[in-house]
Motif scaffolding. Structure first.
Motif, PDB file in Angstrom:
ATOM      1  N   ARG A 184      34.736  40.560  33.934  1.00  0.00           N
ATOM      2  CA  ARG A 184      33.157  40.872  32.616  1.00  0.00           C
ATOM      3  C   ARG A 184      32.738  39.699  31.753  1.00  0.00           C
ATOM      4  O   ARG A 184      31.989  39.746  31.019  1.00  0.00           O
ATOM      5  CB  ARG A 184      34.969  42.226  31.916  1.00  0.00           C
ATOM      6  N   ARG A 185      33.878  39.673  31.251  1.00  0.00           N
ATOM      7  CA  ARG A 185      33.669  38.495  30.450  1.00  0.00           C
ATOM      8  C   ARG A 185      32.602  37.049  30.828  1.00  0.00           C
ATOM      9  O   ARG A 185      31.220  36.404  30.421  1.00  0.00           O
ATOM     10  CB  ARG A 185      34.550  37.412  29.935  1.00  0.00           C
ATOM     11  N   ILE A 186      32.294  36.301  31.975  1.00  0.00           N
ATOM     12  CA  ILE A 186      31.185  35.753  32.599  1.00  0.00           C
ATOM     13  C   ILE A 186      29.757  36.986  32.899  1.00  0.00           C
ATOM     14  O   ILE A 186      28.885  36.336  31.987  1.00  0.00           O
ATOM     15  CB  ILE A 186      31.563  35.256  34.336  1.00  0.00           C
ATOM     16  N   ALA A 187      30.282  37.457  32.768  1.00  0.00           N
ATOM     17  CA  ALA A 187      28.729  39.488  33.311  1.00  0.00           C
ATOM     18  C   ALA A 187      28.266  38.952  32.142  1.00  0.00           C
ATOM     19  O   ALA A 187      27.049  39.082  31.164  1.00  0.00           O
ATOM     20  CB  ALA A 187      28.710  39.885  33.365  1.00  0.00           C
ATOM     21  N   GLU A 188      29.131  39.291  30.709  1.00  0.00           N
ATOM     22  CA  GLU A 188      28.936  39.592  29.610  1.00  0.00           C
ATOM     23  C   GLU A 188      27.947  38.293  28.047  1.00  0.00           C
ATOM     24  O   GLU A 188      27.006  38.404  27.787  1.00  0.00           O
ATOM     25  CB  GLU A 188      30.015  39.649  28.813  1.00  0.00           C
ATOM     26  N   GLN A 189      28.728  37.040  28.677  1.00  0.00           N
ATOM     27  CA  GLN A 189      28.046  35.585  28.443  1.00  0.00           C
ATOM     28  C   GLN A 189      26.760  35.379  29.110  1.00  0.00           C
ATOM     29  O   GLN A 189      26.632  35.099  28.116  1.00  0.00           O
ATOM     30  CB  GLN A 189      29.538  34.922  29.028  1.00  0.00           C
TER      31      GLN A 189
ATOM     32  N   PRO B 231      19.876  42.906  33.521  1.00  0.00           N
ATOM     33  CA  PRO B 231      21.060  43.068  34.713  1.00  0.00           C
ATOM     34  C   PRO B 231      22.684  43.608  34.192  1.00  0.00           C
ATOM     35  O   PRO B 231      23.083  44.032  33.209  1.00  0.00           O
ATOM     36  CB  PRO B 231      21.292  41.475  34.057  1.00  0.00           C
ATOM     37  N   LEU B 232      22.814  44.226  35.532  1.00  0.00           N
ATOM     38  CA  LEU B 232      23.952  45.437  35.359  1.00  0.00           C
ATOM     39  C   LEU B 232      25.526  45.037  36.428  1.00  0.00           C
ATOM     40  O   LEU B 232      24.158  44.596  37.759  1.00  0.00           O
ATOM     41  CB  LEU B 232      23.149  47.125  35.655  1.00  0.00           C
ATOM     42  N   VAL B 233      25.959  45.808  35.214  1.00  0.00           N
ATOM     43  CA  VAL B 233      27.316  44.603  36.472  1.00  0.00           C
ATOM     44  C   VAL B 233      28.242  46.238  37.177  1.00  0.00           C
ATOM     45  O   VAL B 233      28.106  46.650  35.381  1.00  0.00           O
ATOM     46  CB  VAL B 233      28.115  43.655  36.139  1.00  0.00           C
ATOM     47  N   LEU B 234      28.765  46.947  38.009  1.00  0.00           N
ATOM     48  CA  LEU B 234      29.354  47.883  37.601  1.00  0.00           C
ATOM     49  C   LEU B 234      30.424  46.620  39.009  1.00  0.00           C
ATOM     50  O   LEU B 234      31.073  46.584  39.358  1.00  0.00           O
ATOM     51  CB  LEU B 234      28.925  48.612  38.910  1.00  0.00           C
ATOM     52  N   LEU B 235      31.985  47.715  37.436  1.00  0.00           N
ATOM     53  CA  LEU B 235      33.619  47.174  38.145  1.00  0.00           C
ATOM     54  C   LEU B 235      34.217  48.172  38.205  1.00  0.00           C
ATOM     55  O   LEU B 235      33.719  48.996  36.972  1.00  0.00           O
ATOM     56  CB  LEU B 235      34.157  46.118  36.741  1.00  0.00           C
TER      57      LEU B 235
ATOM     58  N   GLY C 122      24.597  38.061  29.227  1.00  0.00           N
ATOM     59  CA  GLY C 122      23.933  39.193  28.494  1.00  0.00           C
ATOM     60  C   GLY C 122      23.729  39.964  29.915  1.00  0.00           C
ATOM     61  O   GLY C 122      23.011  41.372  29.357  1.00  0.00           O
ATOM     62  N   CYS C 123      24.687  39.890  30.303  1.00  0.00           N
ATOM     63  CA  CYS C 123      24.726  41.360  31.019  1.00  0.00           C
ATOM     64  C   CYS C 123      25.520  42.877  31.080  1.00  0.00           C
ATOM     65  O   CYS C 123      26.412  42.610  29.511  1.00  0.00           O
ATOM     66  CB  CYS C 123      25.111  41.246  32.524  1.00  0.00           C
ATOM     67  N   THR C 124      25.145  43.710  31.018  1.00  0.00           N
ATOM     68  CA  THR C 124      25.326  45.177  30.996  1.00  0.00           C
ATOM     69  C   THR C 124      26.840  45.227  31.566  1.00  0.00           C
ATOM     70  O   THR C 124      25.871  45.514  33.044  1.00  0.00           O
ATOM     71  CB  THR C 124      24.262  46.423  30.809  1.00  0.00           C
ATOM     72  N   VAL C 125      27.798  46.020  30.920  1.00  0.00           N
ATOM     73  CA  VAL C 125      28.778  46.038  31.745  1.00  0.00           C
ATOM     74  C   VAL C 125      29.066  47.578  32.041  1.00  0.00           C
ATOM     75  O   VAL C 125      29.767  47.929  30.975  1.00  0.00           O
ATOM     76  CB  VAL C 125      30.008  44.736  32.128  1.00  0.00           C
ATOM     77  N   TRP C 126      29.605  47.894  33.427  1.00  0.00           N
ATOM     78  CA  TRP C 126      29.920  49.038  32.867  1.00  0.00           C
ATOM     79  C   TRP C 126      31.240  49.438  33.831  1.00  0.00           C
ATOM     80  O   TRP C 126      31.046  48.824  34.336  1.00  0.00           O
ATOM     81  CB  TRP C 126      29.248  50.053  34.011  1.00  0.00           C
ATOM     82  N   SER C 127      32.718  49.915  33.449  1.00  0.00           N
ATOM     83  CA  SER C 127      33.632  49.598  34.532  1.00  0.00           C
ATOM     84  C   SER C 127      34.501  51.233  34.904  1.00  0.00           C
ATOM     85  O   SER C 127      34.407  51.713  33.719  1.00  0.00           O
ATOM     86  CB  SER C 127      34.829  48.790  33.907  1.00  0.00           C
ATOM     87  N   ALA C 128      35.611  51.300  35.619  1.00  0.00           N
ATOM     88  CA  ALA C 128      35.854  52.942  35.453  1.00  0.00           C
ATOM     89  C   ALA C 128      37.137  52.118  36.623  1.00  0.00           C
ATOM     90  O   ALA C 128      37.183  51.065  36.925  1.00  0.00           O
ATOM     91  CB  ALA C 128      35.212  53.745  36.682  1.00  0.00           C
TER      92      ALA C 128
ATOM     93  N   GLY D 264      46.735  40.361  39.760  1.00  0.00           N
ATOM     94  CA  GLY D 264      45.753  40.318  39.473  1.00  0.00           C
ATOM     95  C   GLY D 264      44.356  40.954  40.379  1.00  0.00           C
ATOM     96  O   GLY D 264      43.411  39.999  39.098  1.00  0.00           O
ATOM     97  N   LYS D 265      44.645  41.713  40.463  1.00  0.00           N
ATOM     98  CA  LYS D 265      42.780  42.053  40.660  1.00  0.00           C
ATOM     99  C   LYS D 265      42.239  43.078  39.733  1.00  0.00           C
ATOM    100  O   LYS D 265      41.575  42.347  38.598  1.00  0.00           O
ATOM    101  CB  LYS D 265      43.299  43.436  41.426  1.00  0.00           C
ATOM    102  N   THR D 266      42.992  43.364  38.403  1.00  0.00           N
ATOM    103  CA  THR D 266      42.348  43.476  36.860  1.00  0.00           C
ATOM    104  C   THR D 266      42.210  42.638  35.819  1.00  0.00           C
ATOM    105  O   THR D 266      41.005  43.107  35.779  1.00  0.00           O
ATOM    106  CB  THR D 266      43.282  44.303  36.391  1.00  0.00           C
ATOM    107  N   ALA D 267      43.220  41.303  36.026  1.00  0.00           N
ATOM    108  CA  ALA D 267      42.718  39.904  35.090  1.00  0.00           C
ATOM    109  C   ALA D 267      41.573  39.624  35.874  1.00  0.00           C
ATOM    110  O   ALA D 267      40.329  39.369  34.942  1.00  0.00           O
ATOM    111  CB  ALA D 267      44.267  39.335  35.076  1.00  0.00           C
ATOM    112  N   LEU D 268      41.284  39.501  37.060  1.00  0.00           N
ATOM    113  CA  LEU D 268      40.118  39.416  37.555  1.00  0.00           C
ATOM    114  C   LEU D 268      38.605  39.953  37.462  1.00  0.00           C
ATOM    115  O   LEU D 268      37.537  39.426  37.234  1.00  0.00           O
ATOM    116  CB  LEU D 268      40.092  39.548  39.372  1.00  0.00           C
ATOM    117  N   LEU D 269      38.872  41.322  37.333  1.00  0.00           N
ATOM    118  CA  LEU D 269      37.443  42.264  36.401  1.00  0.00           C
ATOM    119  C   LEU D 269      37.481  41.495  35.413  1.00  0.00           C
ATOM    120  O   LEU D 269      36.252  41.633  35.026  1.00  0.00           O
ATOM    121  CB  LEU D 269      37.689  43.919  36.726  1.00  0.00           C
ATOM    122  N   ALA D 270      38.531  41.198  34.297  1.00  0.00           N
ATOM    123  CA  ALA D 270      38.540  41.383  33.112  1.00  0.00           C
ATOM    124  C   ALA D 270      37.180  40.194  32.975  1.00  0.00           C
ATOM    125  O   ALA D 270      36.275  40.005  32.016  1.00  0.00           O
ATOM    126  CB  ALA D 270      39.863  41.008  32.367  1.00  0.00           C
ATOM    127  N   GLU D 271      37.923  39.156  33.580  1.00  0.00           N
ATOM    128  CA  GLU D 271      36.648  37.402  34.037  1.00  0.00           C
ATOM    129  C   GLU D 271      35.336  38.107  34.493  1.00  0.00           C
ATOM    130  O   GLU D 271      34.989  37.042  33.728  1.00  0.00           O
ATOM    131  CB  GLU D 271      38.069  36.945  35.001  1.00  0.00           C
TER     132      GLU D 271
END
Length: 889
Positions: free
Chosen positions: A60-65, A150-154, A67-73, A51-58
């Motif tokens: 993203r959801r929390i961060a975007e909620q 605020p920026l979040v990197l995944l 108002g964060c900018t989210v970049w992922s790779a 569930g690592k990928t699902a945790l990152l998806a969550e």
């Protein structure tokens, strides 16, 4: 337990992840609290499917909620050989949104350094420094983070990230306390080794690792009922857990198969779950793929070969099918939960696809028959190249092709290596060139490929470079300037591998092959340069005489002659010959007072060593204005070029040396600590490491910080055995002074006597650069005054021969320290007179204080105290104050 509504199978991996989700919530709240809030780092570790990928998806959801900018790779198993792959993915949203001129503005001086690695700028015409590129990427993301707060990197599957990205990530993780950005990383344990594992461990050490566990039987039952309905039997639910081992991904896939097969979730049918599970993974997945038809299988195989940038058009070309057929196959594979459209936030626009889960991608890739997989990689290389993506992009496919005497493939790999080196990825270049050797290249090109391989590894693996260049030079093919350059690089690698004697012999042997002329003169200059750096026994007893004779005929008409003039000047300085003549030699090596074209700090024909010799000759001849101009010019040149490795470390060390000679001790300490920080990244034991440490210890002693100097010496192993190359100032002399200051007089005397012997063997009689005699004379004054006086007299003779105000003033200070009464006062007054005319303000301050003590003059002590304060010499300030109070009392 994290609540998941009925039918919410996509959130299965969040069951029993309360602690992890809470950690994410807290980190996001901290990030969003204020622009000045410090950054954060979360690392989640777990086996595949936990569930690592699902945790990152969550996340993203929390961060975007909020108002964060989210970049992922995401890292890819077959993409680890693609340099900067993951960091490019990460920055893609920001890069797409910026116009070229905006990118230049935001990245500033780092644009030309990090831009090529990110694919937004053309590379330069020389090899990029990998450490400089890494620092440029850190600076680039740091600046963009300020813009996007605020920026979040995944980063998902970091264990499959390329080494260049991991190097950036490890460096960036160390900067998060200064930045307002949250980084969340997932990884599997034990999937990577070597340098990649060390870098991932550095990242983990900066945050601590949170390990994900499998689902409990209770959570699996809840998930089963959420997916199949509340009527699912308890026994059926227990069997689901037993079959999947509580692995969330496998549980979701199994439950999807249960739904598709319309299997009732009752105890009587639980025995069929194991067979269904086999069909949902591994060989069962392949069988399911084959059921979709040969075209869909070919499409999936082609997608697995590409790994990234999976567009319908590229897959169609690789699978040799029409676009219509490709679109139909893509739809089939999406319906079978094998491929999916990527998140639009991570891949805006286009018709790209990705595998639903990395496990599926791996299973599909492994299912391709070996011979066909190799052939498809060959076709993929051509498809990628024809798409205009360049040889470097195609190289990961070329690496998989079987050797087949293909001269064109060799040229493609050589071109790919050049492209990798231009963006700062020498490891990728090395892989390409090693693969080219296996093809193999035609006999007439083999030496050239080995030479290029040696150039690729020069900055990272001197021992490997030596092997490659020795082989290249032992076979026909290298001629003219290329051969001479190969010899030069081989000698550099030998030097950096602590094989200086071999470096000298290599250049000497090559020089003997050439008739008198510019090439032979250049090789002689290189030979004398390496000999001049040797700290042990003289390579040849008449070296200085031969060098003087050769330089006597040089007018400075070309760089070989200029190099010989510099070498002669440096040699004369170390031997303590007349300083005015040394300066005249050095001046003749310049063109209108500046470095000649081809002799610049970033020019690779001669290297940094020659220019440091030039600047140091000026520094110890009391021409500190010229020395500091050269040191600072080198520092600026390396910063502009993005050379953040050994070159920049040495530049900071010598800027520190310039500050130390001037008496700006606080500034010297700051420069030298920065040099040591950079040197730590390059590796301990190298000459540059000794230079930084020796100068820092010397500076701290001048400041009066004896305990701190001792702590630095202990931490950085500033003790015998000493390196084979010269370190300025002499490390034995500095360590002897340290031992005396620490109260270990007997050890200090022994160390200074060892310095005396080493200097005699090498012919180094400059009493300022190798200052063992003045400290030894002071140490022996009580127990052996006759020897102390003899040493002081020798120092004065050498100082007067050298002729600088600093050398003579320091000799007089030493003589005054051995005397009493009016003779001590007269000698101290003479020392002040000389050192007042010297550019070395610390020594001037010390002479003033000592004169004030000898003469009991409050006025002289006041002047000495003011000078000591301006230098940052805390120990001298305390001593002057103490005596001043006594005098005034």
């Amino acid at each position: 337990m994290t609540q998941v509504g009925p039918g919410a199978a996509a959130s299965a991996s969040l069951w029993e992840r309360d602690e992890e989700v809470t950690a994410v919530l807290r980190a996001v709240e901290t990030l969003c609290a204020d622009r000045s809030s410090h950054g954060g780092l979360l690392v989640f570790q777990g086996e595949a499917g936990l569930g690592k990928t699902a945790l990152l998806a969550e996340t993203r959801r929390i961060a975007e909620q909020r108002g964060c900018t989210v970049w992922s790779a995401r890292g890819g198993e077959i993409l680890r050989s693609v340099p900067f792959n993951v960091v490019r993915q990460l920055l893609q949203p920001a890069l797409i949104s910026l116009m070229p001129e905006e990118a230049r503005e935001y990245l500033g001086d780092w644009y030309g350094i990090a831009g090529p690695a990110l694919g937004i700028a053309d590379p330069g015409d020389r090899h990029a420094d990998p450490q400089g590129v890494c620092d440029g990427l850190v600076a680039a993301v740091s600046r963009l983070a300020g813009r996007e707060w605020p920026l979040v990197l995944l980063i998902d599957d970091a264990h499959w990230a390329d080494e260049e990205t991991l190097r950036w990530l490890a460096a960036f993780a160390g900067r998060l306390k200064e930045l307002s950005v949250l980084v969340v990383v997932t990884r599997r344990p034990g999937e990577v080794d070597g340098t990649g594992a060390l870098l991932l461990d550095q990242v983990a050490a900066a945050a601590g690792v949170r390990t994900l566990t499998t689902l409990s039987p209770e959570a699996t039952a809840g998930l089963t009922r959420a997916a199949l309905g509340p009527h699912a039997d308890a026994a059926f639910c227990r069997e689901v857990w037993a079959v999947t081992g509580g692995n969330p991904y496998e549980t979701v896939e199994l439950l999807a198969k249960v739904r598709d097969s319309e299997l009732p979730p009752v105890e009587a049918r639980a025995g069929e779950l194991r067979e269904l599970n086999r069909s949902a993974r591994g060989g069962g997945l392949v069988a399911r793929l084959e059921e979709l038809g040969i075209d869909a299988t070919r499409f999936a195989w082609a997608a697995a070969i590409l790994g990234t940038g999976i567009s319908v058009d590229l897959v169609a070309r690789l699978a040799t099918m029409s676009r219509e057929d490709a679109l139909r196959c893509a739809e089939l594979l999406r319906g079978a939960r094998i491929l999916t459209a990527p998140d639009p936030a991570t891949a805006p626009g286009g018709d790209e696809l990705e595998f639903v889960h990395p496990l599926i991608a791996t299973a599909v890739y492994d299912s391709i028959p070996d011979a066909l997989r190799t052939a498809m990689h060959g076709i993929a290389a051509q498809v990628v190249a024809d798409s205009g993506l360049g040889a470097a992009a195609a190289s990961r496919h070329l690496l998989q092709v079987h050797p087949d005497d293909d001269e064109e493939l060799v040229e493609q790999l050589r071109q790919a290596a050049r492209e990798h080196l231009a963006v700062g990825a020498p490891e990728a270049a090395r892989r390409c060139l090693e693969r080219a050797l296996l093809e193999p290249p035609p006999p007439e090109l083999r030496a050239h490929v080995l030479y290029e391989l040696g150039c690729a590894t020069l900055l990272t693996a001197p021992a490997t470079t030596i092997e490659h260049l020795h082989m290249a030079l032992s076979m026909p093919g290298l001629d003219g300037d290329t051969r001479v350059d190969a010899v030069w690089r081989l000698s550099q690698a030998l030097l950096h591998n602590n094989q200086l004697h071999e470096a000298v012999r290599t250049v000497e042997a090559e020089a003997a092959r050439h008739e008198p002329g510019p090439t032979r003169l250049r090789l002689h200059a290189v030979q004398y340069m390496w000999e001049g750096l040797h700290a042990g026994e003289a390579v040849s007893p008449d070296r200085s005489e031969r060098l003087a004779a050769l330089a006597a005929h040089c007018t400075g008409r070309d760089n070989s002659e200029r190099a010989l003039l510099i070498l002669r000047g440096f040699d004369a300085m170390t031997r303590g010959e007349n300083a005015e003549e040394v300066v005249e030699l050095c001046d003749r090596a310049l063109v209108n007072g500046r470095l000649a074209p081809g002799l610049g700090w970033t020019d690779t024909e001669w290297g940094i060593e020659l220019l440091l010799m030039l600047a140091s000759a000026y520094a110890y001849c009391d021409r500190l204005d010229r020395a500091e101009a050269l040191y600072n010019e080198g520092l600026r040149a390396y910063e502009r070029a993005g050379w953040s490795g050994g070159h920049l470390a040495l530049a900071h060390a010598y800027v520190g040396l310039g500050h130390r000679r001037r008496g700006r001790l606080k500034e010297a300490e700051a420069s030298l600590r920065e040099s040591l920080r950079l040197a730590e990244r390059v590796g301990r034991g190298l000459p540059l490491y000794w230079t930084a440490t020796c100068n820092l210890v010397d500076t701290l002693l001048a400041r009066g910080h004896v305990e701190e100097a001792w702590e630095v010496a202990e931490r950085y192993e500033f003790a015998p055995p000493y390196p084979a190359t010269i370190v300025i100032p002499d490390p034995r002399s500095v360590r002897g002074r340290l031992l005396l200051a620490a109260g270990r007089t007997e050890e200090g005397v022994s160390e200074l006597e060892a310095a005396e012997k080493a200097a005699a063997v090498r012919g180094h009689h400059n009493p300022v650069m190798v200052p063992w005699a003045t400290d030894l004379a002071r140490a022996l004054a009580g127990e052996d005054p006759a020897r102390a006086a003899s040493l002081a007299a020798d120092v004065r003779r050498q100082a007067e021969r050298f002729g600088t105000d600093t050398a003579i003033g320091e000799a007089l200070r030493c003589a005054a320290a051995l005397e009493t009464g009016q003779r001590a006062v007269r000698l101290a007054a003479q020392a002040v007179a000389y050192l007042e005319a010297s550019p070395c303000q610390y020594e001037h301050a010390a002479a003033r204080v000592e004169y004030g003590i000898a003469s009991r003059s409050a006025a002289e002590l006041d002047r000495g105290l003011a000078l000591a304060r301006s230098c940052g010499a805390d120990g001298l300030v305390a001593r002057a104050r103490q005596v001043l109070e006594s005098v005034r009392g």
